[in-house]
Design an enzyme around this catalytic site. Sequence first.
Site, PDB file in Angstrom:
ATOM      1  N   GLU A 177       0.803  -1.197  -0.133  1.00 33.38           N
ATOM      2  CA  GLU A 177      -0.322   0.238  -0.130  1.00 33.38           C
ATOM      3  C   GLU A 177       1.167   1.266   0.254  1.00 33.38           C
ATOM      4  O   GLU A 177       1.254   1.772   0.908  1.00 33.38           O
ATOM      5  CB  GLU A 177      -0.946  -0.497   1.384  1.00 33.38           C
ATOM      6  CG  GLU A 177      -1.714   1.422   1.012  1.00 33.38           C
ATOM      7  CD  GLU A 177      -2.162   1.176   2.262  1.00 33.38           C
ATOM      8  OE1 GLU A 177      -3.411   2.404   2.668  1.00 33.38           O
ATOM      9  OE2 GLU A 177      -2.908   0.233   3.685  1.00 33.38           O
ATOM     10  N   LYS A 222      -2.347  -2.277  -3.325  1.00 34.95           N
ATOM     11  CA  LYS A 222      -3.266  -1.121  -2.629  1.00 34.95           C
ATOM     12  C   LYS A 222      -2.563   0.204  -2.892  1.00 34.95           C
ATOM     13  O   LYS A 222      -2.228   1.167  -2.040  1.00 34.95           O
ATOM     14  CB  LYS A 222      -3.914  -1.786  -0.909  1.00 34.95           C
ATOM     15  CG  LYS A 222      -5.222  -0.372  -0.819  1.00 34.95           C
ATOM     16  CD  LYS A 222      -5.390  -0.993   0.657  1.00 34.95           C
ATOM     17  CE  LYS A 222      -6.345  -0.222   0.992  1.00 34.95           C
ATOM     18  NZ  LYS A 222      -6.171  -1.172   2.834  1.00 34.95           N
TER      19      LYS A 222
END
Length: 342
Positions: A177, A222
């Site tokens: 992420e 992500k």
Amino acid sequence: MTERLEDIATAMVAPGKGILAADESTGTIKKRFDSIGLESTENARRDYREMLFRTEEAMRNYISGVILFDETLRQKAADGTPLAELIRSSGAIPGIKVDKGAKPLALSPGEQITEGLDGLRERLAEYYDLGARFAKWRAVITIGDGLPTWNCENANAHALARYAALCQEAKIVPIVEPEVLMDGPGATHDIDRCYDVTHKVLRIVFRELHAANVNLEGIVLKPNMVIAGQKCSKQASPNEVAEKTVKCLKATVPSAVPGIAFLSGGQSGEEATRHLSLMNEIGNLPWALTFSYGRALQAAALQAWGGKSENVAAGQRAFAHRAKMNSLAALGKWQDKLEEAA
């Protein structure tokens, strides 16, 4: 049965399913509870998350996995069932947030580096035993005057790669992420500036993942969407957000990655849903595009519940609705009128 990283990652981005981010730290969940006038106790946190995990319609049909905070992975429901088991029994996969949060980056004012690599190998082994089969590590990139710097981009990408390699060693799928922030004190940048920074950050991240021998077929990315800063005077249209996000991802994300699960990053629940659906409508994508939302899935449920046991059913209805809307968005089938019909 052998659990292959590739199979777990593929299940996390199954058609019409996405990931519930329920990994708010103790400080963050307190802020959420403050908004409904509820004291953040261990039992209150347990009751809230149990309400979500027992929403059978959502968990069985629309949610592929749940990111948990350390406390939650160890907690039991009111009837003594481990919360991780509640998730598993619905067909979803339990996951765990493993980073220790973003801290100021030395000699780089206004920028942050995510900590938590020390002792991570041992923690991952314990989390695996507790039932976690994927993990999450969030890196934060701020856009501002002269920001981000190469130092910040490189340091965070390197840390993400080290984390991802440790996860795969432990038979745990890493959610990678790198978040280019749309909010914050200097979020006046336009969508083109976000595109340029996101493009650069993703290229560096995949360079570092390659250098660390990370198997791309066993990760989930992500990222942020390509979107103007919240304080920008010129906000891009939903179609422009969708088009530029897809263009950026196609230029930077290898097709070996099974799926991309977006963070909502300060967008409202409906905005995040609309953008995701428009991207999937574009089609011809080499990876699955789905959601890994926290606030955008939970905000309506939290308000409907309000910390009261008599409102559990209302909270579950609100959660199931947002989960269903995002499921449709992950298939490119969401429409405005479906919100109005709720």
